[in-house]
Design an enzyme around this catalytic site. Structure first.
Site, PDB file in Angstrom:
ATOM      1  N   ARG A  45      -7.799 -12.627 -15.814  1.00 16.20           N
ATOM      2  CA  ARG A  45      -6.698 -11.769 -15.383  1.00 16.20           C
ATOM      3  C   ARG A  45      -6.326 -12.090 -13.938  1.00 16.20           C
ATOM      4  NH1 ARG A  45      -6.258 -11.244 -19.945  1.00 16.20           N
ATOM      5  NH2 ARG A  45      -6.417  -9.373 -21.271  1.00 16.20           N
ATOM      6  N   GLU A  46      -5.041 -12.019 -13.641  1.00 14.82           N
ATOM      7  CA  GLU A  46      -4.542 -12.174 -12.277  1.00 14.82           C
ATOM      8  C   GLU A  46      -3.983 -10.830 -11.809  1.00 14.82           C
ATOM      9  OE1 GLU A  46      -1.721 -15.270 -12.748  1.00 14.82           O
ATOM     10  OE2 GLU A  46      -3.210 -16.885 -12.689  1.00 14.82           O
ATOM     11  N   ARG A  72      13.480  -0.779   0.302  1.00 10.94           N
ATOM     12  CA  ARG A  72      12.374  -1.487  -0.343  1.00 10.94           C
ATOM     13  C   ARG A  72      12.951  -2.664  -1.133  1.00 10.94           C
ATOM     14  NH1 ARG A  72       7.945  -0.426   2.459  1.00 10.94           N
ATOM     15  NH2 ARG A  72       7.255   1.744   2.351  1.00 10.94           N
ATOM     16  N   ALA A  84       3.541   6.342   4.841  1.00 15.81           N
ATOM     17  CA  ALA A  84       2.416   5.627   4.240  1.00 15.81           C
ATOM     18  C   ALA A  84       2.204   4.311   4.968  1.00 15.81           C
ATOM     19  CB  ALA A  84       2.679   5.366   2.748  1.00 15.81           C
ATOM     20  N   LEU A  86      -0.654   0.550   5.124  1.00  8.73           N
ATOM     21  CA  LEU A  86      -1.767  -0.228   4.604  1.00  8.73           C
ATOM     22  C   LEU A  86      -3.058   0.044   5.376  1.00  8.73           C
ATOM     23  CD1 LEU A  86      -0.009  -3.700   4.214  1.00  8.73           C
ATOM     24  CD2 LEU A  86      -0.429  -1.988   2.425  1.00  8.73           C
ATOM     25  N   GLU A 101      -0.061   6.482  10.829  1.00 12.57           N
ATOM     26  CA  GLU A 101       1.185   6.253  10.089  1.00 12.57           C
ATOM     27  C   GLU A 101       2.135   7.428  10.226  1.00 12.57           C
ATOM     28  OE1 GLU A 101       2.226   3.537   8.766  1.00 12.57           O
ATOM     29  OE2 GLU A 101       0.366   2.433   9.123  1.00 12.57           O
ATOM     30  N   GLU A 105       5.773   6.630  11.964  1.00 14.49           N
ATOM     31  CA  GLU A 105       6.967   6.666  11.120  1.00 14.49           C
ATOM     32  C   GLU A 105       7.816   7.909  11.338  1.00 14.49           C
ATOM     33  OE1 GLU A 105       6.094   5.952   7.021  1.00 14.49           O
ATOM     34  OE2 GLU A 105       5.342   3.921   7.387  1.00 14.49           O
ATOM     35  N   PRO A 123      -3.086  -0.001 -11.976  1.00 13.07           N
ATOM     36  CA  PRO A 123      -4.387  -0.619 -12.241  1.00 13.07           C
ATOM     37  C   PRO A 123      -4.359  -1.792 -13.206  1.00 13.07           C
ATOM     38  CG  PRO A 123      -4.230   1.521 -13.312  1.00 13.07           C
ATOM     39  CD  PRO A 123      -3.039   1.401 -12.417  1.00 13.07           C
ATOM     40  N   GLY A 124      -3.240  -2.013 -13.895  1.00 13.20           N
ATOM     41  CA  GLY A 124      -3.145  -3.174 -14.756  1.00 13.20           C
ATOM     42  C   GLY A 124      -2.761  -4.441 -14.019  1.00 13.20           C
ATOM     43  N   GLU A 128      -4.862  -1.874  -5.873  1.00  8.54           N
ATOM     44  CA  GLU A 128      -4.507  -0.932  -4.813  1.00  8.54           C
ATOM     45  C   GLU A 128      -4.995   0.470  -5.143  1.00  8.54           C
ATOM     46  OE1 GLU A 128      -0.702   0.822  -2.293  1.00  8.54           O
ATOM     47  OE2 GLU A 128      -0.357  -0.121  -4.234  1.00  8.54           O
ATOM     48  N   GLU A 151      11.750  -0.401   8.749  1.00  2.00           N
ATOM     49  CA  GLU A 151      11.534   0.921   9.324  1.00  2.00           C
ATOM     50  C   GLU A 151      12.529   1.262  10.436  1.00  2.00           C
ATOM     51  OE1 GLU A 151       7.499   1.093  10.588  1.00  2.00           O
ATOM     52  OE2 GLU A 151       6.677   1.137   8.554  1.00  2.00           O
TER      53      GLU A 151
END
Length: 222
Positions: A45-46, A72, A84, A86, A101, A105, A123-124, A128, A151
């Site tokens: 899986r990748e 986005r 939000a 990272l 954050e 922001e 999750p597939g 994250e 931003e």
């Protein structure tokens, strides 16, 4: 046939990893290729090898939540979101990242913090994990922050919690953390906030912070 599983809860599972390598090295995230054993067969899986993230639902004394709108590029939308960012600073505490954050922001800080939800966003196809905080007792920061790239033209709006929920249920707002945050906050408020977690609660479901990331057989861990 469905069976009675009792209390619903995700179950950790650690398959034997035969090999793991970076299939594509990106500027922000990599794509990882794993081969592992499952149910007697070898599966490849990748997936996006993600740092994880934090998000903040700021709630004021009037029952309004702070939403931001920004562009986005993958979806070609200026969508409504919650602040939000990272977890891309090694060793940084998630709560500190969330506080940073919110300030960067929105030029806000908060006196009360709780964990609202822990989420696997996709999750597939990605590992994250995102922790969503509820921030209350909000007030302006001492200084305003400069913003750039997407931003630079962030739009802020204080919206009654119920109106934010309506935007999700009427499919006018599509952002996943926002959806989970406002629906979760409404449900939590109806339960007297009893479901909230401590701001420094452990985060065992985060695959990198929990120390459960598998070492690789091929030695190509990146």
């Amino acid at each position: 046939m469905a069976t009675d599983v009792g209390v619903i809860g995700d179950e950790p599972f650690r398959p034997e990893i035969a090999s793991s390598e970076i299939a594509f090295a990106g500027r922000i995230w990599d794509v990882r290729r794993d081969t592992f054993g499952y149910n007697g067969e070898q599966i490849t899986r990748e997936y996006v090898d993600h740092t994880g993230a934090v998000a903040v639902l700021a709630l004021d004394d009037d029952g309004r939540v702070l939403l931001i709108r920004q562009y986005r590029h993958p979806v070609r939308y200026r969508d409504w979101e919650i602040p939000a960012g990272l977890l891309d600073i090694h060793g940084e505490d998630p709560l500190i990242a969330a506080q940073r954050e919110l300030a960067e922001e929105t030029d806000l800080q908060a006196g009360r913090w709780n964990v609202l939800a822990d989420v696997f966003t996709s999750p597939g196809g990605s590992d994250e994990a995102i922790r969503i905080y509820l921030a209350r007792d909000v007030r302006p920061t001492a200084e305003a922050f400069a913003r750039e790239a997407e931003e630079a033209d962030i739009e802020l709006a204080w919206v009654p919690l119920e109106e934010a929920v309506d935007a999700v249920l009427e499919r006018r707002a599509h952002n996943a953390p926002l959806s989970i945050a406002v629906l979760g906050a409404l449900a939590a408020r109806e339960r007297g906030w009893a479901s909230l977690g401590a701001a420094d609660a452990p985060w065992p479901s985060h695959p990198k912070l929990s120390g459960t990331s598998e070492p690789t057989a091929s030695g190509t861990e990146g």
